[in-house]
Scaffold this motif. Structure first.
Motif, PDB file in Angstrom:
ATOM      1  N   SER A   1       0.808  -1.214   0.000  1.00 11.26           N
ATOM      2  CA  SER A   1       0.000   0.000   0.000  1.00 11.26           C
ATOM      3  C   SER A   1       0.843   1.267   0.000  1.00 11.26           C
ATOM      4  O   SER A   1       0.394   2.297  -0.477  1.00 11.26           O
TER       5      SER A   1
ATOM      6  N   ASN B   1       1.510   1.998  -3.516  1.00 13.53           N
ATOM      7  CA  ASN B   1       0.159   2.231  -4.015  1.00 13.53           C
ATOM      8  C   ASN B   1       0.059   2.236  -5.543  1.00 13.53           C
ATOM      9  O   ASN B   1      -0.805   2.893  -6.107  1.00 13.53           O
ATOM     10  N   CYS B   2       0.980   1.543  -6.206  1.00 16.17           N
ATOM     11  CA  CYS B   2       0.989   1.524  -7.674  1.00 16.17           C
ATOM     12  C   CYS B   2      -0.305   0.926  -8.216  1.00 16.17           C
ATOM     13  O   CYS B   2      -0.799   1.341  -9.261  1.00 16.17           O
ATOM     14  N   VAL B   3      -0.839  -0.077  -7.456  1.00 11.69           N
ATOM     15  CA  VAL B   3      -1.981  -0.840  -7.971  1.00 11.69           C
ATOM     16  C   VAL B   3      -3.257  -0.019  -8.069  1.00 11.69           C
ATOM     17  O   VAL B   3      -4.189  -0.400  -8.766  1.00 11.69           O
ATOM     18  N   SER B   4      -3.297   1.114  -7.364  1.00 13.43           N
ATOM     19  CA  SER B   4      -4.542   1.879  -7.442  1.00 13.43           C
ATOM     20  C   SER B   4      -4.613   2.707  -8.724  1.00 13.43           C
ATOM     21  O   SER B   4      -5.622   3.370  -8.966  1.00 13.43           O
ATOM     22  N   CYS B   5      -3.570   2.709  -9.515  1.00 14.07           N
ATOM     23  CA  CYS B   5      -3.611   3.481 -10.774  1.00 14.07           C
ATOM     24  C   CYS B   5      -3.223   2.676 -12.006  1.00 14.07           C
ATOM     25  O   CYS B   5      -3.481   3.131 -13.124  1.00 14.07           O
TER      26      CYS B   5
ATOM     27  N   THR C   1      -3.281  -8.404  -9.548  1.00 14.16           N
ATOM     28  CA  THR C   1      -4.372  -7.648  -8.932  1.00 14.16           C
ATOM     29  C   THR C   1      -4.297  -6.165  -9.295  1.00 14.16           C
ATOM     30  O   THR C   1      -5.166  -5.393  -8.907  1.00 14.16           O
ATOM     31  N   ALA C   2      -3.256  -5.769 -10.021  1.00 18.06           N
ATOM     32  CA  ALA C   2      -3.148  -4.365 -10.441  1.00 18.06           C
ATOM     33  C   ALA C   2      -4.067  -4.158 -11.635  1.00 18.06           C
ATOM     34  O   ALA C   2      -3.754  -4.551 -12.759  1.00 18.06           O
TER      35      ALA C   2
ATOM     36  N   ASP D   1      -6.191  -1.122 -12.173  1.00 21.17           N
ATOM     37  CA  ASP D   1      -6.821   0.191 -12.353  1.00 21.17           C
ATOM     38  C   ASP D   1      -6.172   0.982 -13.466  1.00 21.17           C
ATOM     39  O   ASP D   1      -4.965   0.973 -13.640  1.00 21.17           O
TER      40      ASP D   1
END
Ligand code: CUA
Length: 337
Positions: A256, A259-263, A270-271, A273
């Motif tokens: 977290s 936080n790369c996965v949120s974009c 699971t990435a 976005d």
């Protein structure tokens, strides 16, 4: 007084003489086309330019000749006044009207040819182009490939680009491949391109779209059919096996703090976005940040440490990574070939 007059006459001629120099200097320009539609646009330009040049030279020569021939030579009073000559008036209305009609005609023919594309060609390749502030997303629906900023297409094959935008109006323009076209939110525009010879063609967003408009550059890789097929196979491959720094970088990527996965998307993980570019094969690209930095491990680290210094205004915040974490993350991303 006389030298000013001479300069006034000479200036347009000097500009005309400079034109071939400008053409030579602009190698990746609208004059150096590598596609059928680009060539027909360039041909149209040269025809119209030729007509305009003939008119310009004719008018200038007549102007200079008449100025010299009929200049005042010390006679007294007004010269003889002549009004109304039907034949002359018909001529100088008719010739421009005819000239404009010819230019209009060849322009409409060129526009129709460029616009239509080979609409029902079963051999055509469809690519969705999505404009984002400030990068390009490319989706190959039939190949199930998604990439960013570097467009690959096979030479000699018609390509149907479906253009849309995720935010504001952008404009796709690779001069060597022909016309430009807007990417408009809430609408899909169609653009047909075809590259004639393998090369890398550059362009840029051609509609002002915010702070990094100038940093929204285009690179089109026109591959031979074999190279293109190999590229597609490479893009369909999953994550490579990782070890050492790259493996630690992968852990960071999914943590977290970074936080790369949120974009970002990395296929098969699971990435998921889609705010920023798809990174599934980011290591295999030649450039970073919509083609403003070459893709080297050092540049990747520079980008990760503070994207706002490299490309102010872009959507990626400073993640306050340590130098070591940035290096490991870069190792992971560079391994994604
Ligand atoms: Cu996108 Cu200018």
């Amino acid at each position: 007084m006389r030298w000013r007059f001479m300069l006034f006459l000479a200036l347009p001629l000097l500009l005309l003489a400079a034109l071939p120099l400008a053409q030579g200097a602009a190698a990746a320009s609208i004059f150096d086309t590598h596609s059928p539609s680009g060539s027909s646009i360039a041909t149209l330009f040269w025809i119209v330019f030729g007509i305009a040049a003939v008119i310009f030279v004719g008018v200038e020569v007549a102007l200079i000749a008449f100025t010299i021939r009929y200049r005042q030579r010390g006679e007294e009073g007004e010269p003889r006044q002549i009004f109304g000559n039907r034949r002359l008036e018909l001529l100088w209305t008719g010739i421009p009207a005819l000239t404009l009609a010819i230019v209009f005609g060849i322009m409409v023919v060129t526009m129709r040819g460029v616009e239509a594309g080979p609409v029902n060609d079963p051999n055509a390749l469809t690519i969705e182009v999505i404009g984002h502030q400030w990068w390009w997303e490319y989706r190959y629906p039939d190949q199930k490939v998604v990439t960013a900023n570097e467009l690959h297409l096979p030479v000699g094959q018609p390509v149907h680009l479906r253009l849309r935008s995720d935010d504001v109006i952008h404009d796709f323009w690779v001069p060597a491949l022909g016309r430009k076209m807007d990417l408009i939110p809430g609408q899909t525009n169609d653009l047909w391109v075809q590259a004639d010879s393998p090369d890398v063609y550059t362009g840029s967003c051609a509609e002002y779209c915010g702070l990094q408009h100038a940093g929204m550059r285009l690179r089109v890789f026109a591959d031979t059919p074999d190279d293109f097929a190999a590229w597609v196979v490479g893009q369909q491959r999953g994550e490579p096996p990782l070890s050492g720094a790259a493996a630690h970088g992968r852990t960071l990527f999914f943590q977290s703090q970074a936080n790369c996965v949120s974009c970002h998307v990395i296929d098969g993980t699971t990435a998921r976005d889609n705010v920023g570019p798809n990174l599934t094969h980011v290591g295999g690209r030649t450039m970073l940040a919509a083609n403003i930095l070459s893709n080297t491990p050092d540049n990747m680290v520079r980008w990760l440490l503070n994207p706002q210094v490299v490309k102010p205004g872009n959507r990626m915040p400073n993640l306050h990574l340590s130098e070591n974490d940035a290096r490991d993350l870069a190792a992971y991303l560079e391994s994604l070939k």
